[in-house]
Design an enzyme around this catalytic site. Structure first.
Site, PDB file in Angstrom:
ATOM      1  N   GLU A 495      11.036 -37.395  22.845  1.00 52.17           N
ATOM      2  CA  GLU A 495      11.566 -36.520  22.124  1.00 52.17           C
ATOM      3  C   GLU A 495      10.055 -35.238  22.551  1.00 52.17           C
ATOM      4  O   GLU A 495       8.731 -35.567  22.341  1.00 52.17           O
ATOM      5  CB  GLU A 495      11.437 -36.712  20.748  1.00 52.17           C
ATOM      6  CG  GLU A 495      12.510 -37.300  20.600  1.00 52.17           C
ATOM      7  CD  GLU A 495      12.006 -38.298  19.072  1.00 52.17           C
ATOM      8  OE1 GLU A 495      11.368 -38.114  18.090  1.00 52.17           O
ATOM      9  OE2 GLU A 495      12.860 -39.665  18.819  1.00 52.17           O
ATOM     10  N   GLU A 526      14.179 -43.121  17.998  1.00 54.00           N
ATOM     11  CA  GLU A 526      13.208 -44.170  19.015  1.00 54.00           C
ATOM     12  C   GLU A 526      14.210 -45.571  19.460  1.00 54.00           C
ATOM     13  O   GLU A 526      13.470 -46.020  20.571  1.00 54.00           O
ATOM     14  CB  GLU A 526      12.461 -44.642  17.718  1.00 54.00           C
ATOM     15  CG  GLU A 526      11.462 -42.565  17.913  1.00 54.00           C
ATOM     16  CD  GLU A 526      12.452 -41.871  16.519  1.00 54.00           C
ATOM     17  OE1 GLU A 526      13.157 -42.303  16.681  1.00 54.00           O
ATOM     18  OE2 GLU A 526      11.590 -41.186  16.373  1.00 54.00           O
ATOM     19  N   GLN A 548       7.106 -39.964  19.774  1.00 55.77           N
ATOM     20  CA  GLN A 548       6.532 -39.097  19.398  1.00 55.77           C
ATOM     21  C   GLN A 548       4.999 -39.130  18.305  1.00 55.77           C
ATOM     22  O   GLN A 548       4.013 -38.547  19.258  1.00 55.77           O
ATOM     23  CB  GLN A 548       7.175 -37.755  18.812  1.00 55.77           C
ATOM     24  CG  GLN A 548       6.982 -36.655  19.177  1.00 55.77           C
ATOM     25  CD  GLN A 548       7.932 -35.262  19.065  1.00 55.77           C
ATOM     26  OE1 GLN A 548       8.646 -35.362  17.704  1.00 55.77           O
ATOM     27  NE2 GLN A 548       8.172 -34.798  19.438  1.00 55.77           N
ATOM     28  N   ASP A 551       3.637 -43.103  13.710  1.00 51.91           N
ATOM     29  CA  ASP A 551       4.844 -43.319  12.334  1.00 51.91           C
ATOM     30  C   ASP A 551       5.825 -43.803  12.701  1.00 51.91           C
ATOM     31  O   ASP A 551       6.148 -44.358  11.659  1.00 51.91           O
ATOM     32  CB  ASP A 551       4.665 -41.816  11.203  1.00 51.91           C
ATOM     33  CG  ASP A 551       2.809 -41.375  11.444  1.00 51.91           C
ATOM     34  OD1 ASP A 551       2.728 -41.702  10.101  1.00 51.91           O
ATOM     35  OD2 ASP A 551       2.257 -41.335  12.114  1.00 51.91           O
ATOM     36  N   TYR A 552       6.223 -43.062  13.273  1.00 48.17           N
ATOM     37  CA  TYR A 552       7.701 -43.667  14.276  1.00 48.17           C
ATOM     38  C   TYR A 552       8.278 -45.016  14.618  1.00 48.17           C
ATOM     39  O   TYR A 552       9.247 -44.613  15.371  1.00 48.17           O
ATOM     40  CB  TYR A 552       8.535 -42.296  14.617  1.00 48.17           C
ATOM     41  CG  TYR A 552       8.421 -40.830  14.068  1.00 48.17           C
ATOM     42  CD1 TYR A 552       8.506 -41.075  12.819  1.00 48.17           C
ATOM     43  CD2 TYR A 552       7.530 -39.955  14.228  1.00 48.17           C
ATOM     44  CE1 TYR A 552       8.390 -39.869  11.741  1.00 48.17           C
ATOM     45  CE2 TYR A 552       6.961 -38.700  13.536  1.00 48.17           C
ATOM     46  CZ  TYR A 552       7.993 -38.709  12.114  1.00 48.17           C
ATOM     47  OH  TYR A 552       7.189 -37.790  10.693  1.00 48.17           O
ATOM     48  N   ILE A 553       7.514 -44.934  15.180  1.00 46.43           N
ATOM     49  CA  ILE A 553       7.501 -46.428  16.013  1.00 46.43           C
ATOM     50  C   ILE A 553       8.299 -47.762  14.917  1.00 46.43           C
ATOM     51  O   ILE A 553       8.853 -48.079  15.871  1.00 46.43           O
ATOM     52  CB  ILE A 553       5.965 -47.479  15.830  1.00 46.43           C
ATOM     53  CG1 ILE A 553       4.943 -46.763  17.203  1.00 46.43           C
ATOM     54  CG2 ILE A 553       5.570 -48.636  16.168  1.00 46.43           C
ATOM     55  CD1 ILE A 553       4.849 -47.409  18.634  1.00 46.43           C
ATOM     56  N   HIS A 593       2.575 -39.098   7.594  1.00 46.34           N
ATOM     57  CA  HIS A 593       2.355 -38.618   9.773  1.00 46.34           C
ATOM     58  C   HIS A 593       0.344 -38.463   9.883  1.00 46.34           C
ATOM     59  O   HIS A 593       0.066 -37.851  11.229  1.00 46.34           O
ATOM     60  CB  HIS A 593       1.981 -36.687   9.775  1.00 46.34           C
ATOM     61  CG  HIS A 593       3.082 -36.495  10.035  1.00 46.34           C
ATOM     62  ND1 HIS A 593       4.882 -35.750   8.725  1.00 46.34           N
ATOM     63  CD2 HIS A 593       4.324 -35.562  10.558  1.00 46.34           C
ATOM     64  CE1 HIS A 593       5.949 -35.740   9.651  1.00 46.34           C
ATOM     65  NE2 HIS A 593       5.747 -34.927  10.800  1.00 46.34           N
TER      66      HIS A 593
END
Ligand SMILES: Cc1ncc(C[n+]2csc(CCOP(=O)(O)OP(=O)(O)O)c2C)c(N)n1
Ligand SMILES: [Mg+2]
Length: 804
Positions: A495, A526, A548, A551-553, A593
């Site tokens: 992203e 993701e 990105q 946390d979005y893992i 975040h």
């Protein structure tokens, strides 16, 4: 078969007939395997069975359009397809069912996966790539339903990359100008999963040669389509994806699963569209059945109506194929009956051979153990107990290795006070048994070849005399520039990774230089970003998938854990996906975040290296190291480090950070402080302040969490300082505890400790927003200072009086 039977003009009638009969034979063979397989489970020879009965005929049609160089990413129903492409024999089918640990007997996984999980080998003995264009390829299955979808996207995208990237168009081992199709299979019920929808959308956007087969038997175990799919019809609700004259999209085909000629036609059409135009295709194969129900775990009579069961009997695809063969005069009833009889015999014999091959080595081991037990019993004061263990083992007609090793280990307890030659022989045998047998279950979690990531030596950064101090992101950017220049097979996607060169500008300007395919923006998805990476890495590319923020893992963690982390292991070293995952984390703002959920990652990602560089020079070095090796890794850059100044090295693209090696960043004699990533800067600051207060701390950056300190350097520091504090910003009991466990268990660090070893972590809750939120949630310089001071106070209260 060149054309559909109705319009066949290319083959002679005899050839045509023989191909049809050959198909019929495969269908019957596959079915017979399913029937006998179920019996093997019910009689206790195998633990669990899930079979491809009721799905045979579409797979025969599919196999005709599947070419060398093509890929499958499917699930447990595909045994007929594997047989039809010549990658699964009867004996191998049963070896898989029994869990035979020899890769030569069970080429799918050497007994690691339950039967019905298929794979072909992409690697040679030495870990190098085979020529994937000379064979038909099946990526290794996983059990979580729809988990095969993200990888499928990447397998298909690789064709697009090979077709369109100039430097790669001459590649011969992985692609022939991108003409390969990636074929997926998924059950109707599993299309309810988010991963299916994410993949469908992404492939529509990317326009890749991906064909998804939905095997629709109206059920997902006991749950009917009415609970699974809107309108109970997946192809109907996907109609919005259908391409039109002026808009890209999918070709959607619907076909009945028992209608052999229509299936052949459907697959030929799909193959041509995907292969030539790189347009994704969905084939909804409906009216399929489950003659034996879902698996050996239950019977479908419990949840299917009498009418449905009767319909399934009448519309069994093999039966329909049989009728079609007879009605079209390709064979008589008698000829088919003869074929069926012969095949029944073949399957019985294949099963028997598989069982003998499986059980005989274990019987030999059983005999060895019994001989040793009898010998040792003879001279033992506990003769009766040991003899009983031996006799019980002897009476076991189908011994597994657990039975054998259990009896021998238990007998050693009766011999604890004895000292005989026979006992020594038994002890040696047990040791040796573990040495031989354990790797059958444990090898190949990571690479075991010479170029494994942990064997790549360090190349330190070098600096010219007038080296500039630059924003650290420049070091990363210029290192990526060197990577893309030197390795045409590398590409990065994420992203905001393309046009703006990532949110922190570590890729600034690189899309202009290397094009939109190699430095690419992607949608917010993701799991399929990860899947793109896995699939492309399996086809010889070197993708860098960018997530990105750390946390979005969590959105792709399942795929990382179930698919990527297990790939080498679950194929017993026969497939690899050297994917690099780039992300940024640690110490930013707020609940979502500022993540540093490292403990969770360490626990779920064994099989993937987890690298936590404290600065961008170290990070750049990790990327370079990974590219000369071939293992998957997650690199977590420090989110608050991009604008910090670092000296510009003059060997970008070449410098290498070693994997698994810790670094002492400050020497000291009073206490060892262990940390990593952004927290390390805080620890360094605290160490300075401690120094001013007369405490001399040694600071160690562990640099890589997985693997951790392969040279056992941490204990050397503790032997010197006799005190230990592990600091990180994970929750209590997270990565810091893992580090402590490693020091205590693996390195015997407790021997040198004069004070209680401790961890200093963030609070249990997620970090609150803002400067104060951070201060009161995560460890700060003052916390490190005071914790160390407290430890020293306990050691010498006079020298270090109470602080507060
Ligand atoms: C993520 C996940 N959830 C649940 C399961 C348990 N499970 C195994 S097969 C299955 C049903 C799948 O049905 P379908 O996709 O229609 O395939 P079929 O078995 O009917 O061919 C379920 C729920 C699983 N393996 N993975
Ligand atoms: Mg189903």
């Amino acid at each position: 078969m060149q054309t559909n039977p109705q319009t066949n003009g290319k083959l002679s009638f005899e050839d045509f007939k023989s191909e049809i009969l050959n198909d019929y034979k495969i269908a019957v063979t596959s079915r017979e395997c399913s029937l006998l397989g179920r019996r093997e489970v019910l009689t206790g020879k195998a633990k669990f069975g899930i079979f491809g009965d009721g799905k045979e005929v579409p797979q025969l049609a599919w196999a005709k359009s599947f070419k060398n160089g093509d890929w499958r990413s499917g699930y447990y129903r595909d045994q007929t397809f594997m047989m039809a492409i010549g990658e699964l024999t009867i004996q191998q089918f049963f070896a898989g069912l029994y869990g035979h640990t020899d890769i030569n007997n069970d080429p799918m996984s050497a007994g690691r996966q339950m039967g019905g999980h298929f794979a072909t080998h992409t690697l040679n003995e030495d870990g190098t790539w085979k020529n994937l264009m000379a064979q038909k390829n099946s990526s290794a299955d996983i059990s979580p339903t729809a988990g095969q979808m993200p990888r499928l996207l990447g397998l298909a995208q690789a064709s697009k990359i090979y077709r369109n990237i100039k430097e790669l168009t001459d590649t011969t081992n992985f692609s022939s100008k991108g003409n390969e199709v990636a074929w997926g299979t998924i059950g109707n019920a599993s299309t309810s999963e988010g991963l299916f929808w994410e993949t469908i959308n992404a492939a529509g956007v990317l326009q890749v040669p991906m064909i998804i087969n939905v095997w629709d038997d109206e059920y997902g175990i006991s749950v009917h389509a009415k609970h699974q799919t809107t309108k109970e019809n997946i192809s109907e609700i996907l109609q919005g994806f259908q391409r039109t004259e002026d808009k890209n999209g999918y070709e959607i085909i619907r076909v009945k699963g028992w209608d052999y000629p229509s299936l052949i036609e459907a697959y030929q059409k799909a193959s041509t569209i995907a292969r030539e135009q790189h347009v994704p295709v969905l084939i909804h194969v409906n009216e399929l059945t489950q003659p034996q129900g879902h698996s050996t775990s239950g019977s479908h009579e419990r949840y299917k109506s009498v009418e449905r069961l009767a319909w399934e009997k009448d519309f069994d695809c093999n039966l329909k194929l049989r009728e079609w063969v007879i009605n079209n005069n390709f064979a008589s009833e008698e000829e088919l009956a003869e074929i069926e009889k012969t095949i029944k015999k073949e399957v019985r014999e294949g099963k028997k051979a598989a069982w003998q091959a499986f059980i005989n080595p274990q019987k030999r081991e059983q005999q060895e153990a019994i001989t040793l037990l009898n010998n040792v019993a003879e001279s033992s004061s506990n003769k009766n107990f040991i003899q009983k263990l031996s006799d019980d083992l002897s009476s076991n007609k189908e011994p597994n290795r657990t039975d054998i090793i259990k009896a021998t280990r238990k007998s050693l307890r009766y011999l604890v006070n004895e000292n005989t030659v026979e006992k020594k022989q038994l002890q040696d045998w047990v040791e040796n048994y573990f040495e031989i047998i354990q790797p059958k279950f444990s090898a190949h979690l990571y690479s075991e070849h010479d170029n494994k990531a942990t064997s790549i030596s360090e190349v330190a950064p070098t600096y010219s005399n007038d080296a500039e101090e630059v924003d650290a992101r420049i070091i990363l950017r210029d290192n990526f520039d060197a990577i893309f220049k030197n390795h045409p097979e590398t590409l990065i996607f994420g992203e905001d990774a393309g046009k703006i060169g990532d949110v922190n500008q570590g890729l600034e300007g690189l899309q202009d230089k290397y094009g939109e395919l190699r430095v690419a923006d992607v949608g917010i998805r993701e799991a399929t970003i990860l899947g793109q990476g896995i699939g492309m890495a399996m086809r010889g590319l070197r993708p860098i998938a960018e997530i990105q923020y750390l946390d979005y893992i969590l959105y792709c963690l399942q795929i990382m854990s179930d698919d990527l982390a297990t790939l080498r292991y679950r194929t017993s070293g026969k497939q690899k996906a050297p994917l690099i995952i780039r992300t940024r984390g640690h110490r930013l703002e707020g609940i979502w975040h500022s993540g540093s959920q490292m403990g969770g990652l360490i626990h779920l990602l064994r099989g993937i290296y987890i690298l936590v560089p404290r600065n961008m020079t170290k990070a750049a070095g990790f990327y370079n190291t990974l590219l000369v090796s071939d293992e998957p890794a997650l690199v977590i850059e420090c989110l608050n480090g991009y604008r910090l100044k670092e000296q510009m090295p003059n060997n970008l693209g070449e410098l290498r950070t070693p994997i698994g090696v810790v670094e002492t960043v400050k020497e000291g004699s009073d206490i060892t402080l262990v940390s990593y990533g952004s927290t390390l800067r805080i620890v360094e600051e605290a160490a300075k302040e401690l120094q001013q207060n007369g405490i001399d701390a040694e600071v160690i950056d562990i640099q890589t969490l997985l693997p951790l300190d392969i040279n056992k350097d941490l204990v050397k520091s503790i032997a010197k300082t006799n005190r230990l504090l592990v600091i990180d910003e994970d929750v209590p009991g997270g990565a810091s505890s893992y580090i402590l466990q490693h020091i205590v268990d693996e390195q015997n660090g407790y021997q040198y400790l004069d004070s209680k070893p401790q961890t200093l972590t963030a609070k249990h809750h997620r970090p609150a927003y803002g400067t104060d939120g951070d201060y009161f949630s995560k460890p700060q310089t003052e916390d490190v200072f005071e914790k160390v001071y407290e430890i020293m106070h306990e050691v010498d209260p006079n020298k270090y009086p109470k602080l507060r």
